[in-house]
Enzyme design. Sequence first.
Site, mmCIF file in Angstrom:
data_model
loop_
_atom_site.group_PDB
_atom_site.id
_atom_site.type_symbol
_atom_site.label_atom_id
_atom_site.label_comp_id
_atom_site.label_asym_id
_atom_site.label_seq_id
_atom_site.Cartn_x
_atom_site.Cartn_y
_atom_site.Cartn_z
ATOM 1 N N GLY A 1 1.006 -1.108 -0.045
ATOM 2 C CA GLY A 1 0.064 0.125 -0.071
ATOM 3 C C GLY A 1 0.781 1.203 -0.067
ATOM 4 O O GLY A 1 1.965 1.144 0.016
ATOM 5 N N HIS B 1 8.291 -6.881 -3.855
ATOM 6 C CA HIS B 1 7.113 -7.204 -4.453
ATOM 7 C C HIS B 1 7.245 -8.436 -5.317
ATOM 8 O O HIS B 1 7.794 -8.193 -6.509
ATOM 9 C CB HIS B 1 6.447 -6.093 -5.384
ATOM 10 C CG HIS B 1 6.001 -5.071 -4.684
ATOM 11 N ND1 HIS B 1 4.890 -4.992 -4.086
ATOM 12 C CD2 HIS B 1 6.564 -3.898 -4.191
ATOM 13 C CE1 HIS B 1 4.637 -4.045 -3.315
ATOM 14 N NE2 HIS B 1 5.691 -3.156 -3.460
ATOM 15 N N ASP C 1 -14.378 -9.779 -25.254
ATOM 16 C CA ASP C 1 -15.028 -9.844 -23.758
ATOM 17 C C ASP C 1 -16.723 -10.149 -23.929
ATOM 18 O O ASP C 1 -17.202 -11.040 -23.617
ATOM 19 C CB ASP C 1 -14.838 -8.919 -22.878
ATOM 20 C CG ASP C 1 -13.533 -8.459 -22.836
ATOM 21 O OD1 ASP C 1 -12.706 -9.220 -23.179
ATOM 22 O OD2 ASP C 1 -13.125 -7.419 -22.377
ATOM 23 N N SER C 2 -17.237 -9.204 -24.701
ATOM 24 C CA SER C 2 -18.753 -9.471 -24.904
ATOM 25 C C SER C 2 -19.192 -10.642 -25.784
ATOM 26 O O SER C 2 -19.998 -11.154 -25.563
ATOM 27 C CB SER C 2 -19.459 -7.826 -25.356
ATOM 28 O OG SER C 2 -18.868 -7.614 -26.471
ATOM 29 N N THR C 3 -18.403 -10.864 -26.921
ATOM 30 C CA THR C 3 -18.464 -11.996 -27.785
ATOM 31 C C THR C 3 -18.361 -13.359 -27.036
ATOM 32 O O THR C 3 -19.283 -14.066 -27.188
ATOM 33 C CB THR C 3 -17.302 -11.886 -28.884
ATOM 34 O OG1 THR C 3 -17.273 -10.413 -29.152
ATOM 35 C CG2 THR C 3 -17.689 -12.987 -30.052
ATOM 36 N N GLU D 1 5.061 -10.173 -6.993
ATOM 37 C CA GLU D 1 4.135 -10.188 -8.060
ATOM 38 C C GLU D 1 4.443 -9.425 -9.229
ATOM 39 O O GLU D 1 3.689 -9.926 -10.313
ATOM 40 C CB GLU D 1 2.898 -9.717 -7.322
ATOM 41 C CG GLU D 1 2.619 -8.251 -7.205
ATOM 42 C CD GLU D 1 3.300 -7.855 -5.708
ATOM 43 O OE1 GLU D 1 3.937 -8.631 -5.161
ATOM 44 O OE2 GLU D 1 2.922 -6.822 -5.065
ATOM 45 N N SER E 1 -20.111 -5.127 -28.020
ATOM 46 C CA SER E 1 -19.228 -3.943 -28.476
ATOM 47 C C SER E 1 -18.165 -4.204 -29.875
ATOM 48 O O SER E 1 -17.722 -3.416 -30.120
ATOM 49 C CB SER E 1 -18.322 -3.686 -27.160
ATOM 50 O OG SER E 1 -17.364 -4.694 -27.240
ATOM 51 N N GLY E 2 -18.191 -5.421 -29.943
ATOM 52 C CA GLY E 2 -17.307 -5.597 -31.148
ATOM 53 C C GLY E 2 -16.029 -6.263 -30.645
ATOM 54 O O GLY E 2 -15.208 -6.869 -31.301
ATOM 55 N N GLY E 3 -15.773 -6.233 -29.205
ATOM 56 C CA GLY E 3 -14.712 -6.743 -28.635
ATOM 57 C C GLY E 3 -14.898 -8.308 -28.037
ATOM 58 O O GLY E 3 -15.869 -8.911 -28.297
ATOM 59 N N LYS F 1 -8.280 -10.704 -18.874
ATOM 60 C CA LYS F 1 -8.423 -10.881 -20.469
ATOM 61 C C LYS F 1 -7.662 -12.179 -20.970
ATOM 62 O O LYS F 1 -8.241 -12.721 -21.782
ATOM 63 C CB LYS F 1 -7.471 -9.495 -20.663
ATOM 64 C CG LYS F 1 -7.917 -9.352 -22.283
ATOM 65 C CD LYS F 1 -8.662 -8.331 -22.355
ATOM 66 C CE LYS F 1 -9.331 -8.090 -23.823
ATOM 67 N NZ LYS F 1 -10.455 -7.326 -24.070
ATOM 68 N N CYS G 1 5.140 -6.148 1.512
ATOM 69 C CA CYS G 1 5.692 -4.859 1.774
ATOM 70 C C CYS G 1 4.826 -4.110 2.967
ATOM 71 O O CYS G 1 5.151 -4.572 4.126
ATOM 72 C CB CYS G 1 5.357 -4.059 0.302
ATOM 73 S SG CYS G 1 6.345 -2.591 0.327
ATOM 74 N N TYR G 2 3.853 -3.356 2.639
ATOM 75 C CA TYR G 2 3.204 -2.612 3.754
ATOM 76 C C TYR G 2 2.495 -3.726 4.465
ATOM 77 O O TYR G 2 2.260 -3.703 5.713
ATOM 78 C CB TYR G 2 1.852 -1.696 3.079
ATOM 79 C CG TYR G 2 0.953 -0.879 4.291
ATOM 80 C CD1 TYR G 2 1.519 -0.058 4.680
ATOM 81 C CD2 TYR G 2 0.013 -1.410 4.296
ATOM 82 C CE1 TYR G 2 0.514 0.631 5.470
ATOM 83 C CE2 TYR G 2 -1.218 -0.832 5.233
ATOM 84 C CZ TYR G 2 -0.599 0.087 5.754
ATOM 85 O OH TYR G 2 -1.415 0.652 6.696
#
Length: 511
Positions: free
Chosen positions: A55, A167, A226-228, A169, A222-224, A367, A82-83
């Site tokens: 953080g 970190h 994800d929505s497809t 990650e 949307s043509g992308g 994604k 870390c934090y």
Amino acid sequence: MSTNYFLILDFGSQYTQLIARRLREIGFYSEIKRFDLSVDEIKKLNPKGIILSGGPSSVYDHGSPQRELKKLSPIAPLLGVCYGMQLMALEWGGEVKGGTSGEYGHQTIHWKDSLHQNLLGGDQQKVWMSHGDSVVKVPPYFRVTAISDSGSIAAIESDRMMGLQFHAEVAHTEKGSEVLKYFAEKICRAQPDWKTGSMLEKIKVEVLAATSKGGNILCALSGGVDSTVLAQILTQTLGSERVHCMFVDHGLLRKNEAEEVLNIYKKLGLNIRLIKAEEKFLGALAGIDDPEKKRKTIGGLFIDVFKENVRAEWNIAYLAQGTLYPDVIESVSLHGTGVTIKSHHNVGGLPDILPFPLIEPLKFLFKDEVRNLGRELKIPDEFVGRHPFPGPGLAIRVLGAVDKKKLSILQEADAIYIRELKKHDLYHKIWQAMAILLPVRSVGVQGDGRTYSYVLALRAVTSQDGMTADWFDFPSQFLRQVSNQITNQVKDINRVVYDISSKPPSTIEWE
Ligand code: XMP
């Protein structure tokens, strides 16, 4: 399905999402919740391990996010990053020195015991640090497991707890995933069992449960990717009669994109309707130059268009959206009141009151996980590998007020850029590429005449998830060629520049 659940409590680090990603990559399902999630809620989640993120605060800052960790340790082993490690050290009686000087960027650390050394293939590890406060004395029953080159404590451990000053990650930490794996497997005694493949069945079950009261679904496309992917899952689960897909052509898409995408939708067998609403969107956007206002206007109009075009006989009861995990996280701010960087990503641009309850079955996925689902669903590779494209489309790539003329200038230039990327085999090496039309004109010379035309910016970034990004280092010959083609073929552009900013401090989109 996964039987392991790892809980990440977010104390505000810009890297929190990456912890979730890395854990999932190595086979452990994980989710991010606010740092102050109640003990009862945490118990209900039955986590195998709890990670306290980093953080931006110092543990000594007034109002810094804190909670009683001793109530968490009986529930599951803890990893403090870390934090998170500093909080852990303080709570169990160690000492933390407030940051007068810290460690930032690359550091080398040295693991002290053979267990870690064996796992990491040696005692040294290159890590990414970003801290002001440091643990200077470990609490009783903890031991120091790694020290940094500059002599500070880099990792601590007790039976059921582990603290990392670096970190693990981020991609800059070499073998960071090995360290997370050590926590999951050795300290939490969990076996990896998560893969995107497990997800398809889980999502289908959730969709059935969420829609069990009957009624049909309106799915906004949307043509992308994800929505497809979403539309395909819904259609396979509920049948095309129940899933009404609507594709709104707002006139803000790339050149010829509406027709191309529509053909793919038809091939996939979706129950699809194309709504042409270009005039409406351009009319509403006329004269608006504030980026947030543009986004909100577009979000609001989408809903209006859906409402106008939905027919009563469709019996719609839900609106489905392809929201992803980064969208959810970026739109929520740590303290509930924090700064919204952009109202963004499907979610932010929509009005508060929607005509139907929203279902968002992909909202726990990243994604690349959605792309894997797409492949599993046999959506053509060419489509699954497309670069992300924002809901507000080219409206946020024509800087300032949008009009038809500027849009078509941008569409032409963008089409040349993308065509050349594909021709030179560069498209799939890049997370996202775009052309941006700047609201400035500059002087040039073409033929024998002086011109005063628009400046176009090109952007191309590499990224793993859109959260952080670096600019793509094109061969200069490529840039030269694209710039020539654009200035020769697009009359209103006489100057092309290349954006060399990373995220942060910039964002990927310019607005
Ligand atoms: P930024 O510009 O915030 O973008 O670095 C990160 C990723 O999100 C995409 N993006 C959007 N996607 N609706 C979307 O569906 C939006 O309003 C939106 N704004 C940004 C952006 O293209 C990049 O992939």
